[in-house]
Design a protein around this motif. Structure first.
Motif, mmCIF file in Angstrom:
data_model
loop_
_atom_site.group_PDB
_atom_site.id
_atom_site.type_symbol
_atom_site.label_atom_id
_atom_site.label_comp_id
_atom_site.label_asym_id
_atom_site.label_seq_id
_atom_site.Cartn_x
_atom_site.Cartn_y
_atom_site.Cartn_z
ATOM 1 N N ILE A 221 0.879 -1.177 0.000
ATOM 2 C CA ILE A 221 0.000 0.000 0.000
ATOM 3 C C ILE A 221 0.911 1.220 0.000
ATOM 4 C CG2 ILE A 221 -1.684 1.339 1.341
ATOM 5 C CD1 ILE A 221 -2.707 -1.413 2.408
ATOM 6 N N TYR A 222 0.686 2.115 -0.969
ATOM 7 C CA TYR A 222 1.609 3.221 -1.177
ATOM 8 C C TYR A 222 1.109 4.534 -0.582
ATOM 9 C CZ TYR A 222 3.975 0.115 -4.450
ATOM 10 O OH TYR A 222 4.650 -0.941 -5.016
ATOM 11 N N GLU A 223 2.073 5.367 -0.258
ATOM 12 C CA GLU A 223 1.824 6.654 0.384
ATOM 13 C C GLU A 223 1.021 7.600 -0.516
ATOM 14 O OE1 GLU A 223 4.733 9.165 3.203
ATOM 15 O OE2 GLU A 223 5.415 9.048 1.131
ATOM 16 N N ASP B 132 -26.881 8.470 0.697
ATOM 17 C CA ASP B 132 -27.518 8.722 -0.589
ATOM 18 C C ASP B 132 -26.450 9.160 -1.605
ATOM 19 O OD1 ASP B 132 -27.298 11.789 -0.733
ATOM 20 O OD2 ASP B 132 -28.267 11.504 1.203
ATOM 21 N N PRO B 133 -26.798 9.200 -2.902
ATOM 22 C CA PRO B 133 -25.799 9.523 -3.930
ATOM 23 C C PRO B 133 -25.116 10.875 -3.755
ATOM 24 C CG PRO B 133 -27.731 8.537 -4.955
ATOM 25 C CD PRO B 133 -28.082 8.758 -3.508
ATOM 26 N N VAL B 134 -25.847 11.892 -3.305
ATOM 27 C CA VAL B 134 -25.241 13.218 -3.119
ATOM 28 C C VAL B 134 -24.198 13.174 -2.001
ATOM 29 C CG1 VAL B 134 -25.665 15.615 -2.458
ATOM 30 C CG2 VAL B 134 -27.232 14.469 -4.036
ATOM 31 N N SER B 135 -24.564 12.544 -0.881
ATOM 32 C CA SER B 135 -23.614 12.415 0.237
ATOM 33 C C SER B 135 -22.427 11.553 -0.161
ATOM 34 C CB SER B 135 -24.315 11.813 1.457
ATOM 35 O OG SER B 135 -25.355 12.648 1.903
ATOM 36 N N THR B 136 -22.686 10.518 -0.953
ATOM 37 C CA THR B 136 -21.608 9.651 -1.430
ATOM 38 C C THR B 136 -20.622 10.452 -2.276
ATOM 39 O OG1 THR B 136 -22.979 7.661 -1.412
ATOM 40 C CG2 THR B 136 -21.087 7.652 -2.903
ATOM 41 N N TYR B 137 -21.129 11.294 -3.159
ATOM 42 C CA TYR B 137 -20.254 12.128 -3.990
ATOM 43 C C TYR B 137 -19.371 13.021 -3.110
ATOM 44 C CZ TYR B 137 -18.654 15.954 -6.891
ATOM 45 O OH TYR B 137 -17.864 16.902 -7.478
ATOM 46 N N LYS B 138 -19.975 13.590 -2.050
ATOM 47 C CA LYS B 138 -19.204 14.481 -1.171
ATOM 48 C C LYS B 138 -18.076 13.725 -0.467
ATOM 49 C CE LYS B 138 -22.750 17.983 -0.275
ATOM 50 N NZ LYS B 138 -23.604 18.631 0.743
ATOM 51 N N ILE B 139 -18.371 12.492 -0.037
ATOM 52 C CA ILE B 139 -17.341 11.695 0.621
ATOM 53 C C ILE B 139 -16.237 11.326 -0.375
ATOM 54 C CG2 ILE B 139 -16.839 9.504 1.780
ATOM 55 C CD1 ILE B 139 -18.410 11.273 3.624
ATOM 56 N N GLU B 140 -16.626 10.952 -1.597
ATOM 57 C CA GLU B 140 -15.623 10.614 -2.614
ATOM 58 C C GLU B 140 -14.752 11.825 -2.953
ATOM 59 O OE1 GLU B 140 -17.530 8.928 -6.009
ATOM 60 O OE2 GLU B 140 -18.216 7.138 -4.936
ATOM 61 N N ASP B 141 -15.381 12.974 -3.096
ATOM 62 C CA ASP B 141 -14.643 14.202 -3.377
ATOM 63 C C ASP B 141 -13.677 14.510 -2.231
ATOM 64 O OD1 ASP B 141 -14.223 16.608 -5.043
ATOM 65 O OD2 ASP B 141 -15.129 17.681 -3.357
ATOM 66 N N LEU B 142 -14.154 14.292 -1.011
ATOM 67 C CA LEU B 142 -13.322 14.520 0.171
ATOM 68 C C LEU B 142 -12.119 13.570 0.182
ATOM 69 C CD1 LEU B 142 -12.748 15.752 2.928
ATOM 70 C CD2 LEU B 142 -14.493 14.236 3.900
ATOM 71 N N MET B 143 -12.358 12.309 -0.147
ATOM 72 C CA MET B 143 -11.252 11.340 -0.178
ATOM 73 C C MET B 143 -10.169 11.782 -1.150
ATOM 74 S SD MET B 143 -12.700 7.446 0.077
ATOM 75 C CE MET B 143 -14.194 7.556 -0.900
ATOM 76 N N MET B 144 -10.577 12.269 -2.310
ATOM 77 C CA MET B 144 -9.606 12.707 -3.314
ATOM 78 C C MET B 144 -8.747 13.861 -2.790
ATOM 79 S SD MET B 144 -10.147 10.649 -5.839
ATOM 80 C CE MET B 144 -9.507 11.368 -7.353
ATOM 81 N N LYS B 145 -9.361 14.726 -1.986
ATOM 82 C CA LYS B 145 -8.599 15.839 -1.399
ATOM 83 C C LYS B 145 -7.700 15.355 -0.257
ATOM 84 C CE LYS B 145 -12.073 19.275 -2.659
ATOM 85 N NZ LYS B 145 -13.315 19.948 -2.234
ATOM 86 N N LYS C 190 -6.205 12.563 0.181
ATOM 87 C CA LYS C 190 -5.035 11.734 -0.136
ATOM 88 C C LYS C 190 -3.764 12.562 -0.351
ATOM 89 C CE LYS C 190 -5.177 11.042 -5.161
ATOM 90 N NZ LYS C 190 -5.157 10.029 -6.232
ATOM 91 N N LYS C 191 -3.928 13.885 -0.472
ATOM 92 C CA LYS C 191 -2.717 14.731 -0.534
ATOM 93 C C LYS C 191 -1.953 14.657 0.789
ATOM 94 C CE LYS C 191 -4.656 18.143 -3.766
ATOM 95 N NZ LYS C 191 -6.102 17.865 -3.710
ATOM 96 N N ASP C 192 -2.691 14.454 1.880
ATOM 97 C CA ASP C 192 -2.075 14.459 3.211
ATOM 98 C C ASP C 192 -2.073 13.098 3.893
ATOM 99 O OD1 ASP C 192 -1.619 17.339 3.322
ATOM 100 O OD2 ASP C 192 -3.799 17.520 3.466
ATOM 101 N N TYR C 193 -2.881 12.180 3.386
ATOM 102 C CA TYR C 193 -3.036 10.896 4.057
ATOM 103 C C TYR C 193 -2.971 9.760 3.038
ATOM 104 C CZ TYR C 193 -5.058 13.974 7.593
ATOM 105 O OH TYR C 193 -5.258 14.984 8.493
ATOM 106 N N THR C 194 -2.655 8.583 3.542
ATOM 107 C CA THR C 194 -2.788 7.354 2.774
ATOM 108 C C THR C 194 -4.131 6.751 3.152
ATOM 109 O OG1 THR C 194 -0.397 7.024 2.785
ATOM 110 C CG2 THR C 194 -1.769 5.083 2.359
ATOM 111 N N ILE C 195 -4.931 6.368 2.155
ATOM 112 C CA ILE C 195 -6.295 5.906 2.416
ATOM 113 C C ILE C 195 -6.487 4.498 1.862
ATOM 114 C CG2 ILE C 195 -8.749 6.325 1.940
ATOM 115 C CD1 ILE C 195 -8.051 9.330 1.723
ATOM 116 N N VAL C 196 -7.089 3.648 2.679
ATOM 117 C CA VAL C 196 -7.478 2.307 2.229
ATOM 118 C C VAL C 196 -8.976 2.188 2.441
ATOM 119 C CG1 VAL C 196 -7.063 -0.176 2.390
ATOM 120 C CG2 VAL C 196 -5.247 1.435 3.036
ATOM 121 N N ILE C 197 -9.700 1.812 1.368
ATOM 122 C CA ILE C 197 -11.150 1.774 1.425
ATOM 123 C C ILE C 197 -11.668 0.400 1.013
ATOM 124 C CG2 ILE C 197 -11.228 2.871 -0.867
ATOM 125 C CD1 ILE C 197 -14.015 3.915 -0.176
ATOM 126 N N VAL C 198 -12.576 -0.142 1.800
ATOM 127 C CA VAL C 198 -13.342 -1.325 1.400
ATOM 128 C C VAL C 198 -14.637 -0.826 0.780
ATOM 129 C CG1 VAL C 198 -14.741 -3.241 2.261
ATOM 130 C CG2 VAL C 198 -12.408 -2.935 3.093
#
Length: 266
Positions: free
Chosen positions: A34-36, A184-197, A199-207
């Motif tokens: 798993i990469y940084e 719901d789909p709108v909240s899901t989009y917000k979480i996905e958008d947040l994850m993308m931001k 990862k600049k500072d964190y390493t993320i592993v998602i199931v």
């Protein structure tokens, strides 16, 4: 492997990892890096061991009676299962966000401040709370109601609050166990958008069970499936392949992966 990947730092290296629950082998012989500053997705059908492997990364399996992890789970080159390693410290630097939002029955402010206060973190608590809420893309929505009970927030806001609570203690890694499955789909989009931001500072592993989500957000993907032993009636999770997400979805090396991502089974 891309040229860029060769210079990536390995945060985790799993080598021959097995997880037993009592006498039952839940996951067998899992090995991958798993990469940084990447998002790594774990996908596959129910019961294939995705969450089991995720929990092995911060020793959450220790909390399950009869659970035993063998093989090597190396974190920045150190064995997190070594006798001298404190699992509480492991969970401080490797934070976790669960499937269902689980805020404490406290105010929004107290939810975020809980971890830093418990750990005795130095600094102005108001600043720590604000920074975490900004980091979780929630500050603008809650800054005028920090004293309100967290249970009054929407499900998507509660999940972002749990992410704020996780990043407030300055972890190195964030594990997410199906963080959008209850949203719901709108909240899901917000979480996905947040994850993308994030990862600049964190390493993320998602199931995730959502293959489109893995395709959208993950840099690399590990596909697991279930190996059944009909004679014993046992089911064991196995890692089929691990690669860059684009390759897993467009040109997988294993027919089982191809069948899963095209919806032929699972």
């Amino acid at each position: 492997m891309t040229e860029n990947a060769t210079v990536k730092n390995e945060v985790f290296s799993l080598d021959g990892v097995n997880v037993h629950y009592g006498n039952s082998l839940a996951v067998k012989d899992v090995s991958f890096p798993i990469y940084e500053n990447e998002i790594t997705a774990l996908i596959g059908p129910s019961g294939c061991g995705k969450s089991t492997i995720l929990r092995s990364l911060n020793r959450m399996n220790d909390l399950i009676p009869g659970a035993k992890v063998s093989g090597d789970v190396m974190y920045h080159g150190a064995d997190i299962y070594a006798d001298e390693v404190d699992p509480v410290q492991v969970r401080k630097i490797i934070g976790m966000v669960f499937q269902k939002p689980n805020p404490f029955p406290k105010s929004i402010y107290e939810n975020v401040a809980f971890g830093p206060q418990t750990l005795g973190m130095k600094g102005n608590m108001d600043d720590i709370v604000e920074e975490a809420l900004v980091g979780a893309a929630l500050w603008d929505e809650v800054k005028d109601r920090l004293k309100d009970n967290a249970f009054g927030m929407s499900g998507g806001q509660q999940q972002r609050l749990c992410i704020a609570r996780t990043i407030a203690v300055k972890p190195d890694v964030i594990l997410m166990d199906e963080p959008c499955s209850a949203l719901d789909p709108v909240s899901t989009y917000k979480i996905e958008d947040l994850m993308m931001k994030l990862k600049k500072d964190y390493t993320i592993v998602i199931v995730t069970h959502n293959m489109q989500q893995a395709a959208r957000v993950a840099d690399r993907t590990a596909f697991f499936t279930v190996s059944s032993n009909d004679e014993e009636g046992s089911r064991t999770g196995v890692l089929v392949e691990f690669d860059e997400t684009s390759k897993i979805f467009s040109n997988p090396a294993d027919q089982r992966t191809q069948d899963y991502v095209t919806g032929r089974f699972g």
